[in-house]
Scaffold this active site. Structure first.
Site, PDB file in Angstrom:
ATOM      1  N   GLU A 119       0.841  -1.209   0.000  1.00 52.68           N
ATOM      2  CA  GLU A 119       0.000   0.000   0.000  1.00 52.68           C
ATOM      3  C   GLU A 119       0.873   1.256   0.000  1.00 52.68           C
ATOM      4  O   GLU A 119       1.804   1.337   0.782  1.00 52.68           O
ATOM      5  CB  GLU A 119      -0.920   0.020   1.224  1.00 52.68           C
ATOM      6  CG  GLU A 119      -1.984   1.088   1.146  1.00 52.68           C
ATOM      7  CD  GLU A 119      -2.941   1.068   2.334  1.00 52.68           C
ATOM      8  OE1 GLU A 119      -4.138   1.251   2.123  1.00 52.68           O
ATOM      9  OE2 GLU A 119      -2.476   0.873   3.470  1.00 52.68           O
TER      10      GLU A 119
ATOM     11  N   GLU B 275      -3.467  -4.576   6.045  1.00 47.87           N
ATOM     12  CA  GLU B 275      -4.613  -5.465   5.941  1.00 47.87           C
ATOM     13  C   GLU B 275      -4.572  -6.389   4.741  1.00 47.87           C
ATOM     14  O   GLU B 275      -5.617  -6.695   4.147  1.00 47.87           O
ATOM     15  CB  GLU B 275      -5.902  -4.642   5.889  1.00 47.87           C
ATOM     16  CG  GLU B 275      -6.097  -3.779   4.643  1.00 47.87           C
ATOM     17  CD  GLU B 275      -5.555  -2.369   4.733  1.00 47.87           C
ATOM     18  OE1 GLU B 275      -5.966  -1.516   3.934  1.00 47.87           O
ATOM     19  OE2 GLU B 275      -4.698  -2.119   5.607  1.00 47.87           O
ATOM     20  N   ASN B 276      -3.412  -6.909   4.355  1.00 47.03           N
ATOM     21  CA  ASN B 276      -3.367  -7.884   3.267  1.00 47.03           C
ATOM     22  C   ASN B 276      -4.408  -8.973   3.520  1.00 47.03           C
ATOM     23  O   ASN B 276      -4.497  -9.512   4.626  1.00 47.03           O
ATOM     24  CB  ASN B 276      -1.983  -8.525   3.185  1.00 47.03           C
ATOM     25  CG  ASN B 276      -0.870  -7.503   3.227  1.00 47.03           C
ATOM     26  OD1 ASN B 276      -0.844  -6.559   2.463  1.00 47.03           O
ATOM     27  ND2 ASN B 276       0.056  -7.693   4.167  1.00 47.03           N
TER      28      ASN B 276
ATOM     29  N   GLU C 259      -7.166  -4.023  11.540  1.00 45.55           N
ATOM     30  CA  GLU C 259      -6.843  -4.776  10.323  1.00 45.55           C
ATOM     31  C   GLU C 259      -7.913  -5.825  10.023  1.00 45.55           C
ATOM     32  O   GLU C 259      -8.220  -6.095   8.858  1.00 45.55           O
ATOM     33  CB  GLU C 259      -5.470  -5.434  10.462  1.00 45.55           C
ATOM     34  CG  GLU C 259      -4.340  -4.486  10.803  1.00 45.55           C
ATOM     35  CD  GLU C 259      -4.282  -3.256   9.918  1.00 45.55           C
ATOM     36  OE1 GLU C 259      -4.592  -3.357   8.709  1.00 45.55           O
ATOM     37  OE2 GLU C 259      -3.928  -2.177  10.430  1.00 45.55           O
TER      38      GLU C 259
END
Length: 846
Positions: free
Chosen positions: A127, A269-270, A301
């Site tokens: 990100e 927050e993958n 998350e």
């Protein structure tokens, strides 16, 4: 040339043209210690065959490009971080074979070698636009697709991605390949690869919608600090709460949380593969506020799995919505589902204050910022996005009601699952669920900048009752919007040594003056508190009687959230030069020893320390510093042994210690000559004490000795900070090279040095760095990248040298500089802090 930038218009054009069917990504992590192999196959359709477009890839050595079986020459097709794709067909296949570079700055695929045992650890951080540093992409959030990762790595490594980890297939020479199953459709920025010699612990959450495998990972040298039972407990509490609240099962199968080193962010927050700073696995004792914050990060998350991952914004204009929602949701979940039931108090004492500060900077912007390109995203990704956004959503919940708010979210998730949306889509769902028109609310709160101030306006009758009562709303002239606020108003009287709430009302405030007829005839209380319950986002003012009550006995107020509002009002008034900084310091010294909120205990002393060092009038500062030093020594010794108060007060005492007696105390704490019952002088506290000695030039040989004893990356970072803190020209020159010049220093080590560089009482050795700072600001953004430049430019600005001469010099630089606008932003913000400090000093001098 676009370089690594991408405009919103370019993204919209590409999204209208393409539909991405799938990504297949082959990564070889065995090729060298500096680069890795990256082969990407993208299948996509084109709405207008014959058109041209481009793919994104940054900093790679491209060996082959094949489009629909046609070979493209990398020497001409790959330029300026883009791969030109001419003559598209209705159905297309792009294959790019390249070598990409490992990062040491936390962007892309970061590589770390642990000095404790020489083990290797990798993790991705994508990100906003950094997946293109690892594989070829269409780097924008609205071109979602399933991803298939195949990762070759040493066979004894752990390899984790968004899909469940498969059994590795053995290859020759001690290698193996992990072939992950295709993911759900997702955006590039939430894909992830984490690999290395990680320690792994597995659990299973058994919920009403089915089982969710839970993995926890950390470095081998941190295994003893992985408090996995507590982490699993919070994770399961989160899933219990969110699956029910959102009425939608967790969408990504398994849920791994990986604690990784040298991380630029708090967490990411993958989808199904969350990465977090491994500082969240503390090796030394921490106060409750640390664990409360860690819980909020974990839940933040997790909330993103629905808001951001399941439903994703079309473009970064709505990045605020992802972060603001996750921020609101994590505190809401903490209160409802965990032991941290007073988390909104901690939010008011700490997190919300960062939003107020950012919103009063010259760089303030609407929550829904106009992110016309990626560079704008980098600049506008700040505490307005997080803290103000969460505060405003809390106001929205108060405005429409919690049940209608949640009903609107539930419909929204079902309607836009695995796709992209805009804020108007969410607003429509909330309007339908609540029956309230919200577009006007959105214009007031989301599309304008600045913070309002709410103050009581009243007249008293001869019997001491309110003859009239109103709430007056004001705004800074540069950001003049007056908003609608839903607020509480509390009336508190002193009864038997306690401030007890007599009554409270909840009402709507609109415009400059709102009459409150319900309070007419009420006896004036000892404390009148606007924004009772902290429902809205606004600064509040205390009337003369209420301020006197607070300063004389804030600790008599039993309600922690009410105390937080008084603390916040007093701090706002100090920052706005309406309350003398010396009086704020006295308020803290008199009342902090009785504070019970974890964040109040840990954060409010830092506000007081800032007041001592920058807001107190120069002619008073020496006396106030000595009073503050002595006060926190007494607070440390008087605190309950082993309590959070004791630990925080010891840290604050060390931070302000400057007299010979206090320095001797620090030395004695380190050497065992001074023992404070319950205070464990563990590794982190030892470094804090050594650094405090270094600030005063009294560290001797302790830094080198402690580094030998603490051969960890944390030890190296602490040592670098301690060296940078020393008050000598040689120490500052060495620190400057690390912080601002060298490229071979790990990102967290550089950050430690940046944070330690500017120290109070070192004006003579720091004065020459005003010009050096301004010179570096001209080119640093382009030379060092977003993460390093933003940290350095924010924290090495010489705020403690506050003077009119400094303002004049910075103004002249701003008038003539051609620096990147992002760099100029940080200079303007530093200037604003200096101007605020000078105004506060003038008030304190009266």
């Amino acid at each position: 040339m676009p370089g690594t930038n991408l405009t919103r218009d370019e993204a919209a054009t590409r999204a209208a043209l393409l539909d991405v069917t799938s990504y297949s990504i082959d990564l070889d992590l065995t090729t060298s210690e500096t680069t890795f192999g990256s082969t990407t196959t993208i299948r996509f359709t084109c709405a207008e065959p014959g058109s041209d477009t481009f793919a994104d890839l940054v900093g790679a050595e491209v060996h082959e490009i094949t489009l629909n079986g046609r070979s493209l020459d990398p020497a001409t097709a790959y330029a300026d971080s883009r791969i030109a794709l001419p003559g598209l067909e209705a159905d297309n296949e792009l294959v790019v074979v390249a070598d990409c570079t490992y990062s040491r700055t936390g962007e892309g695929l970061h590589r770390f070698v642990d000095p404790a045992d020489d083990r290797v650890y990798l993790y991705s951080q994508f990100e906003v636009p950094d997946a293109r540093r690892v594989y070829t992409t269409f780097e924008q959030p609205d071109l979602k697709a399933p991803f298939t990762f195949n990762v070759t790595a040493p066979d004894h490594w752990k390899v984790v991605s968004n899909s469940p980890t498969p059994e590795p297939e053995a290859l020759a020479d001690g290698k193996a390949v992990w072939r992950f199953a295709p993911t759900k459709p997702m955006s590039t920025y939430i894909t992830a690869v984490v690999a290395g010699e990680y320690h792994e612990v597995q659990h299973v959450y058994r919920g009403k919608h089915g089982d969710i495998p839970l993995g926890h990972y950390c470095r081998q040298s941190l295994v003893e600090h992985l408090d996995v039972e507590e982490l699993v407990k919070i994770t399961e509490q989160g899933f219990d709460f969110f699956e029910a609240a959102f009425d939608y099962p967790y969408p990504f199968g398994k849920y791994d949380q990986l604690y990784v080193p040298e991380y630029n962010m708090g967490a990411m927050e993958n989808a199904g593969c969350v990465t977090l700073r491994d500082e969240y696995l503390p090796r030394s004792r921490q106060p409750r506020s640390f664990y409360e914050f860690r819980c909020s990060v974990i839940l933040h998350e997790m909330a993103h799995m629905w808001f951001g991952d399941l439903v994703t914004m079309k473009w970064w204009d709505d990045l605020w919505l992802n972060e603001s929602f996750a921020e609101w949701a994590c505190y809401h979940a903490e209160v409802e589902a965990t032991e941290f039931t007073d988390s909104w108090t901690g939010f008011a004492n700490a997190r919300k204050q960062t939003g107020y500060r950012q919103d009063q900077m010259p760089s303030t912007h609407p929550i829904a910022a106009d992110n016309y390109d990626l560079r704008a995203v980098e600049v506008n990704f700040d505490m307005i996005t997080y803290a103000k956004g969460a505060s405003v959503l809390k106001q929205l919940v108060a405005w429409v009601g919690l049940d209608p708010f949640m009903a609107g979210l539930q419909q929204y998730f079902k309607e836009f699952e695995f796709s992209n949306s805009e804020f108007t889509d969410l607003l429509r769902s909330l309007e339908k669920a609540s029956g309230r028109e919200l577009s006007g609310w959105a214009r007031e709160w989301l599309q304008t900048a600045g913070v309002n101030t709410l103050a009581p306006a009243f007249e008293l009758a001869s019997d001491g009752t309110y003859q009239s009562f109103a709430v007056r709303q004001s705004a800074h002239p540069d950001w003049p919007t007056l908003r609608r606020h839903r607020i509480g108003i509390g009336l508190y009287d002193e009864v038997d040594g306690h401030l007890v709430r007599r009554t409270s009302i909840e009402t709507d405030v609109e415009g400059e003056l709102t009459e409150i007829p319900e309070l007419v005839g009420q006896l004036q209380p000892d404390l009148l508190l606007l924004n009772e319950g902290d429902l809205t986002y606004a600064k509040i003012r205390l009337d003369e009687r209420s301020l006197a009550t607070g300063i004389a006995g804030l600790s008599k107020l039993d309600d922690s959230l009410a105390r937080a509002l008084v603390w916040g009002a007093a701090w706002d008034m100090t920052r706005d030069a309406e309350l003398a900084a010396s009086d704020f310091v006295d308020l803290v010294l008199a009342n902090i020893g009785s504070e019970t909120d974890a964040w109040g205990v840990s954060r409010i002393p830092t506000y007081a320390l800032l007041a001592v060092n920058q807001y107190v009038a120069p002619e008073k500062r020496a006396a106030v510093r000595e009073r503050f030093e002595a006060g926190f020594r007494e607070l440390m010794l008087a605190a309950e042994p082993g309590s959070d108060q004791q630990l925080t007060f010891a840290r604050t005492f060390a931070a302000v210690a400057h007299t010979d007696a206090a320095i001797a105390d620090l030395e004695a704490l380190l050497d065992g000559g001074l023992e404070v019952e319950g205070l464990a002088v563990d590794q982190d506290l030892r470094w804090l004490l050594i650094t405090a000695l270094a600030v005063n030039g009294r560290e001797g040989m302790r830094i080198d000795a402690e580094t030998r004893a603490d051969n960890t990356i944390s030890g190296q970072e602490h040592a670098a900070a301690a060296r940078a803190s020393r008050p000598t020209a040689e120490a500052k020159a060495e620190a400057w090279e690390i912080a601002m010049v060298r490229d071979d220093v790990p990102n967290e080590t550089q950050r430690s040095v940046v944070l330690a560089f500017q120290r109070v009482g070192q004006d003579d050795v720091l004065a020459p760095y005003v010009e050096k700072y301004l010179g570096a600001a001209e080119t640093m953004w382009e030379e060092k990248g977003t993460a390093r430049a933003s940290t350095a430019l924010e924290f090495i600005f010489p705020k403690q040298l506050a003077s009119q001469e400094l303002l004049d010099r910075v103004d002249a630089w701003l008038e003539s500089s051609s620096a990147n606008p992002a760099a100029q932003r940080y200079v303007r913000e530093g200037r604003a802090d200096v101007a605020r400090a000078l105004a506060a000093q003038a008030t304190d001098a009266q």
